[in-house]
Design an enzyme around this catalytic site. Structure first.
Site, short mmCIF file in Angstrom:
data_model
loop_
_atom_site.label_atom_id
_atom_site.label_comp_id
_atom_site.label_asym_id
_atom_site.label_seq_id
_atom_site.Cartn_x
_atom_site.Cartn_y
_atom_site.Cartn_z
N PRO A 45 0.84 -1.20 0.00
CA PRO A 45 0.00 0.00 0.00
C PRO A 45 0.87 1.25 0.00
CG PRO A 45 -0.42 -1.37 1.96
CD PRO A 45 0.74 -1.96 1.24
N GLU A 46 0.50 2.23 -0.83
CA GLU A 46 1.26 3.49 -0.86
C GLU A 46 0.60 4.48 0.09
OE1 GLU A 46 2.68 4.44 -4.80
OE2 GLU A 46 2.51 2.37 -5.44
N LYS A 59 4.25 5.95 4.64
CA LYS A 59 3.61 4.64 4.78
C LYS A 59 3.50 4.20 6.24
CE LYS A 59 5.49 3.34 0.30
NZ LYS A 59 6.49 2.49 -0.40
N ASN A 89 5.75 1.88 -5.74
CA ASN A 89 6.16 1.51 -7.09
C ASN A 89 5.21 1.99 -8.19
OD1 ASN A 89 8.38 0.30 -8.20
ND2 ASN A 89 7.31 -1.62 -8.61
N ARG A 143 13.42 -2.40 -7.66
CA ARG A 143 12.09 -2.80 -8.12
C ARG A 143 11.94 -2.46 -9.60
NH1 ARG A 143 7.94 -1.91 -4.07
NH2 ARG A 143 6.68 -3.22 -5.45
#
Ligand SMILES: [Zn+2]
Length: 261
Positions: free
Chosen positions: A2-3, A52, A161, A251
């Protein structure tokens, strides 16, 4: 993962559903039993997000610190649902129940610990008093690719991401460019786009970066295959160019070679 937009929504929902009344806290899984016993019967005074990280202040001078990490979930559920043994923490009150499952962090911390965590984070674009100058300063002096810098929570807090790929697309910036090669105007644009897009995400509860004018539908009614430009796509949704995929900051990241030169 989760962002930040999701963590901000969770903080707001915790405040609105659990605020003011005593909360029942338990750890059906047992791994947070002693922590849960310290907040059981206390009232939630405040809940806030920083990137976050989620901090919940309870009466009795207890601060609950949660980081969902890659697989964690904090979900609102019907209060009569049986508590399975994967639930690290269950908070209930006023007919509402929140279950925390699989977090990277769940602990009670001191005000000093909290300050230290926040001091290590860059500005959070969803906080009103955020100071973008901190982010600009760190990018300006770095040779690292901007695609990696936006994922670094010390540079800016809350981007994950999906957002980093999409923000760089809407800014027209190649993710491989070193931070220090960006102009002042580009740094301003990155911050403004981050704030704009993450606010949409917080409002809708999902990431939507597509301009409604391109689809002819408001952001809240876009289908899943319409809402992003490059992330996990084969072709740029704006120009149809083949998306290039590389790895930055550990990533995978996508970009459009036509729009992001
Ligand atoms: Zn394109």
């Amino acid at each position: 993962m989760p962002e930040g937009h999701i963590i901000h929504r969770l903080a707001r929902e915790l405040r609105s559903t659990l605020g003011t009344r005593p909360v029942e806290a338990s750890s059906p899984q047992g791994r947070f039993a002693s922590g849960a016993s310290l907040i059981d019967g206390e009232r939630l005074l405040d809940a806030e997000a920083w990137g976050k990280y989620l901090f919940a202040e309870f009466s009795g001078a207890q601060t609950l610190h949660i980081h969902l990490g890659l697989i964690g979930k904090l979900r609102r559920r019907p209060p009569d649902l049986p508590a399975g043994d994967t639930i690290r923490l269950r908070l209930s009150g006023g007919g509402v129940c929140w279950d925390l499952i699989g977090p990277a962090r769940c602990d009670l911390i001191s005000p000093t610990d909290r300050d230290e965590i926040i001091a290590g984070l860059g500005p959070d674009p969803l906080r009103r008093a955020a100071r973008p100058e901190q982010m600009r300063e760190r990018i300006r002096h770095s040779a690292a690719p901007i695609g990696a810098l936006l994922l670094d929570q010390r540079v800016v807090a809350g981007i994950g991401n999906v957002y980093r790929a999409e923000i760089l697309f809407t800014c027209g910036i190649d993710p491989h460019r070193p931070g220090r090669s960006l102009s002042e105007d580009e740094l301003t644009l990155i911050w403004e786009e981050t704030v704009r897009l993450m606010r949409i995400g917080r409002r809708l509860g999902r990431i939507v970066t597509t301009d409604p004018a391109e689809i002819g539908r408001p952001s809240g009614r876009m289908r899943d295959d319409e809402r992003l430009y490059v992330y996990h796509r084969e072709h740029c949704r704006r120009c149809g160019s083949r998306i290039e995929t590389t790895s930055l900051g550990g990533r995978r990241i996508e970009h459009c070679p036509n729009h992001q030169r």
